[in-house]
Design a protein around this motif. Structure first.
Motif, PDB file in Angstrom:
ATOM      1  N   GLY A  38       0.833  -1.193   0.000  1.00 43.08           N
ATOM      2  CA  GLY A  38       0.000   0.000   0.000  1.00 43.08           C
ATOM      3  C   GLY A  38       0.872   1.248   0.000  1.00 43.08           C
ATOM      4  O   GLY A  38       1.736   1.409   0.866  1.00 43.08           O
ATOM      5  N   ILE A  39       0.684   2.113  -0.983  1.00 42.63           N
ATOM      6  CA  ILE A  39       1.445   3.351  -1.088  1.00 42.63           C
ATOM      7  C   ILE A  39       0.697   4.441  -0.319  1.00 42.63           C
ATOM      8  O   ILE A  39      -0.485   4.690  -0.580  1.00 42.63           O
ATOM      9  CB  ILE A  39       1.619   3.790  -2.560  1.00 42.63           C
ATOM     10  CG1 ILE A  39       2.094   2.605  -3.424  1.00 42.63           C
ATOM     11  CG2 ILE A  39       2.570   4.975  -2.658  1.00 42.63           C
ATOM     12  CD1 ILE A  39       3.381   1.984  -2.974  1.00 42.63           C
ATOM     13  N   ARG A  40       1.365   5.089   0.596  1.00 43.30           N
ATOM     14  CA  ARG A  40       0.730   6.121   1.414  1.00 43.30           C
ATOM     15  C   ARG A  40       0.725   7.473   0.708  1.00 43.30           C
ATOM     16  O   ARG A  40       1.619   7.776  -0.076  1.00 43.30           O
ATOM     17  CB  ARG A  40       1.432   6.239   2.764  1.00 43.30           C
ATOM     18  CG  ARG A  40       1.251   5.007   3.643  1.00 43.30           C
ATOM     19  CD  ARG A  40       1.615   5.313   5.082  1.00 43.30           C
ATOM     20  NE  ARG A  40       1.162   4.250   5.980  1.00 43.30           N
ATOM     21  CZ  ARG A  40      -0.071   4.164   6.462  1.00 43.30           C
ATOM     22  NH1 ARG A  40      -0.962   5.087   6.137  1.00 43.30           N
ATOM     23  NH2 ARG A  40      -0.416   3.194   7.270  1.00 43.30           N
ATOM     24  N   LYS A  41      -0.299   8.265   1.006  1.00 43.89           N
ATOM     25  CA  LYS A  41      -0.430   9.643   0.518  1.00 43.89           C
ATOM     26  C   LYS A  41      -0.471   9.733  -1.004  1.00 43.89           C
ATOM     27  O   LYS A  41       0.073  10.665  -1.599  1.00 43.89           O
ATOM     28  CB  LYS A  41       0.703  10.512   1.058  1.00 43.89           C
ATOM     29  CG  LYS A  41       0.778  10.577   2.575  1.00 43.89           C
ATOM     30  CD  LYS A  41       1.952  11.428   3.024  1.00 43.89           C
ATOM     31  CE  LYS A  41       2.078  11.432   4.539  1.00 43.89           C
ATOM     32  NZ  LYS A  41       3.278  12.192   4.978  1.00 43.89           N
ATOM     33  N   GLY A  42      -1.091   8.763  -1.641  1.00 40.85           N
ATOM     34  CA  GLY A  42      -1.208   8.793  -3.092  1.00 40.85           C
ATOM     35  C   GLY A  42       0.148   8.721  -3.771  1.00 40.85           C
ATOM     36  O   GLY A  42       1.045   8.001  -3.337  1.00 40.85           O
ATOM     37  N   THR A  43       0.315   9.476  -4.853  1.00 44.77           N
ATOM     38  CA  THR A  43       1.584   9.472  -5.588  1.00 44.77           C
ATOM     39  C   THR A  43       2.727  10.001  -4.739  1.00 44.77           C
ATOM     40  O   THR A  43       3.889   9.653  -4.975  1.00 44.77           O
ATOM     41  CB  THR A  43       1.466  10.330  -6.857  1.00 44.77           C
ATOM     42  OG1 THR A  43       0.969  11.629  -6.509  1.00 44.77           O
ATOM     43  CG2 THR A  43       0.519   9.692  -7.872  1.00 44.77           C
ATOM     44  N   THR A  44       2.427  10.790  -3.734  1.00 42.74           N
ATOM     45  CA  THR A  44       3.467  11.386  -2.891  1.00 42.74           C
ATOM     46  C   THR A  44       4.272  10.322  -2.160  1.00 42.74           C
ATOM     47  O   THR A  44       5.464  10.513  -1.890  1.00 42.74           O
ATOM     48  CB  THR A  44       2.842  12.359  -1.872  1.00 42.74           C
ATOM     49  OG1 THR A  44       2.012  13.283  -2.571  1.00 42.74           O
ATOM     50  CG2 THR A  44       3.901  13.121  -1.100  1.00 42.74           C
ATOM     51  N   GLY A  45       3.659   9.187  -1.846  1.00 41.19           N
ATOM     52  CA  GLY A  45       4.361   8.133  -1.130  1.00 41.19           C
ATOM     53  C   GLY A  45       5.534   7.560  -1.885  1.00 41.19           C
ATOM     54  O   GLY A  45       6.498   7.058  -1.279  1.00 41.19           O
ATOM     55  N   LEU A  46       5.494   7.602  -3.220  1.00 39.63           N
ATOM     56  CA  LEU A  46       6.618   7.124  -4.025  1.00 39.63           C
ATOM     57  C   LEU A  46       7.590   8.239  -4.382  1.00 39.63           C
ATOM     58  O   LEU A  46       8.656   7.973  -4.940  1.00 39.63           O
ATOM     59  CB  LEU A  46       6.101   6.456  -5.309  1.00 39.63           C
ATOM     60  CG  LEU A  46       5.375   5.123  -5.130  1.00 39.63           C
ATOM     61  CD1 LEU A  46       4.923   4.577  -6.475  1.00 39.63           C
ATOM     62  CD2 LEU A  46       6.256   4.107  -4.413  1.00 39.63           C
ATOM     63  N   ILE A  47       7.227   9.468  -4.075  1.00 41.49           N
ATOM     64  CA  ILE A  47       8.106  10.608  -4.351  1.00 41.49           C
ATOM     65  C   ILE A  47       8.969  10.933  -3.132  1.00 41.49           C
ATOM     66  O   ILE A  47      10.156  11.234  -3.259  1.00 41.49           O
ATOM     67  CB  ILE A  47       7.268  11.841  -4.758  1.00 41.49           C
ATOM     68  CG1 ILE A  47       6.615  11.589  -6.119  1.00 41.49           C
ATOM     69  CG2 ILE A  47       8.126  13.104  -4.802  1.00 41.49           C
ATOM     70  CD1 ILE A  47       5.639  12.673  -6.532  1.00 41.49           C
TER      71      ILE A  47
END
Length: 360
Positions: A38-47
């Protein structure tokens, strides 16, 4: 090899997102033996660095998650990877950071749950570096093309309908006109459906013009028949009669809709003399427990999205058509804006019930 798939929620929150996350996790782990991240905070989690994510398990995604509103993973509707906001107010292209984050987690595919804006951004990211993307439609506005329903829409309609149910008795008790302003951005689906379900006398949506004269004529005609109250529901993007947008604030240069209810309430009271009150639902429509239909749609979408990955079908969005889940190209879904059409069955239904729905 065991697949590792990521899932993120992007854009505004709504009811039913957690049901989709739960379905993805259950089906991917129990049916295929995959690992779900699960990636947190939408796209921000991968940034962000360090990356913000968590392992999703069946134990974490139990039935309590199915019932909860919002998104357990968090979301963003501002941090565009191609124009990422910096603390000093400037913006930077951080798309490469997103792609590197995807690769660092060794993901084989990504499921993005979002509306048209989020899916446009995710698809653009996927095109840049071959990310295996599958999309799930989410928007209370229900304006995504090629799907009859998106996650969150039915709960928003239920909330708006309940508001009308609660406003009617107090309107009758005090002989008032009640004006209810609801969300929906540039589409009138919520106002139209809730207005029919909640017994509104006037339904105003962005797609159909109106006149104050005919609104007030409708209200006075009810009084002449012995009715002591009236219910008006209006979508937030409806303009003033002169074509001006009713806005309270601006959000990053874009108008944030709000205020049309108050404008109409003042005009109705002035013209008819009827005591008028205005209620604006706002984000109440996004929160709370998802209704049964949103849980069902979200669960079906989650299962089908995992099956698309298993079949190697990417750059596709799951959609609800003719009582079943199908898949369509993401590009087609975001290219077709689904506004209310004058031929819509709900418009015909409203007219048949004697509801004023504008100048048709």
């Amino acid at each position: 090899m065991t697949k590792r798939i990521g899932v993120l929620t992007s854009g505004g929150d709504c009811a039913g997102l957690n049901a989709a996350i739960r379905a993805i996790t259950h089906h991917a782990t129990e049916t295929y033996g995959w690992q779900v991240i699960g990636i947190r905070k939408g796209t921000t989690g991968l940034i962000n660095r360090p990356l913000e994510y968590q392992d999703l398990t069946v134990g974490f995604c139990d039935s309590a998650l199915l019932r909860s509103g919002g998104t357990t993973l968090g979301s963003t509707n501002k941090d565009n990877p191609f124009s990422f906001p910096n603390p000093d107010g400037t913006r930077t292209d951080r798309s490469q950071d997103f792609i590197e984050g995807y690769n660092q987690l060794k993901l084989d595919a990504l499921i993005g749950i979002g509306g048209d804006g989020s899916q446009h951004i995710l698809r653009r990211l996927a095109e840049h570096d071959g990310i295996n993307l599958v999309a799930i439609p989410k928007t209370i506005d229900n304006d995504l093309g090629h799907t009859e329903a998106a996650i969150g829409y039915h709960t928003a309609v239920e909330v708006a309908t309940e508001a009308l149910d609660r406003l009617q008795p107090t309107a009758a008790s005090h002989q008032r006109v009640m004006v209810l302003e609801v969300m929906g951005r540039d589409a009138g689906h919520i106002a139209l459906s809730a207005g029919v379900a909640g017994g509104a006398d006037v339904i105003l949506i962005p797609e159909i013009p109106y006149t104050l004269e005919h609104i007030c004529n409708k209200i006075t005609s009810l009084a002449k028949k012995g009715r002591t109250f009236a219910l008006v529901i209006v979508a937030e993007a409806v303009k003033k009669e002169n074509g001006e947008i009713a806005t309270l604030t601006k959000d990053e240069g874009r108008p944030r809709y709000g205020g049309i209810g108050q404008y109409l309430g003042e005009k109705i009271q002035k013209i008819t003399g009827a005591e008028t009150r205005v209620t604006t639902l706002g984000h109440v429509q996004r929160g709370g427990q998802p209704c049964a239909w949103d849980r069902i749609i979200a669960s079906a979408f989650g299962v089908s999205a995992v099956d698309l990955i298993a079949a190697g079908k990417f750059d596709r969005m799951v959609a609800w058509q003719n009582r079943q889940v199908v898949d369509v190209p993401i590009a087609d879904a975001i290219a077709r804006y689904q506004a209310v059409e004058r031929s819509d069955i709900m418009i015909k239904t409203a007219q048949g019930l004697g509801i004023y729905v504008g100048e048709l």
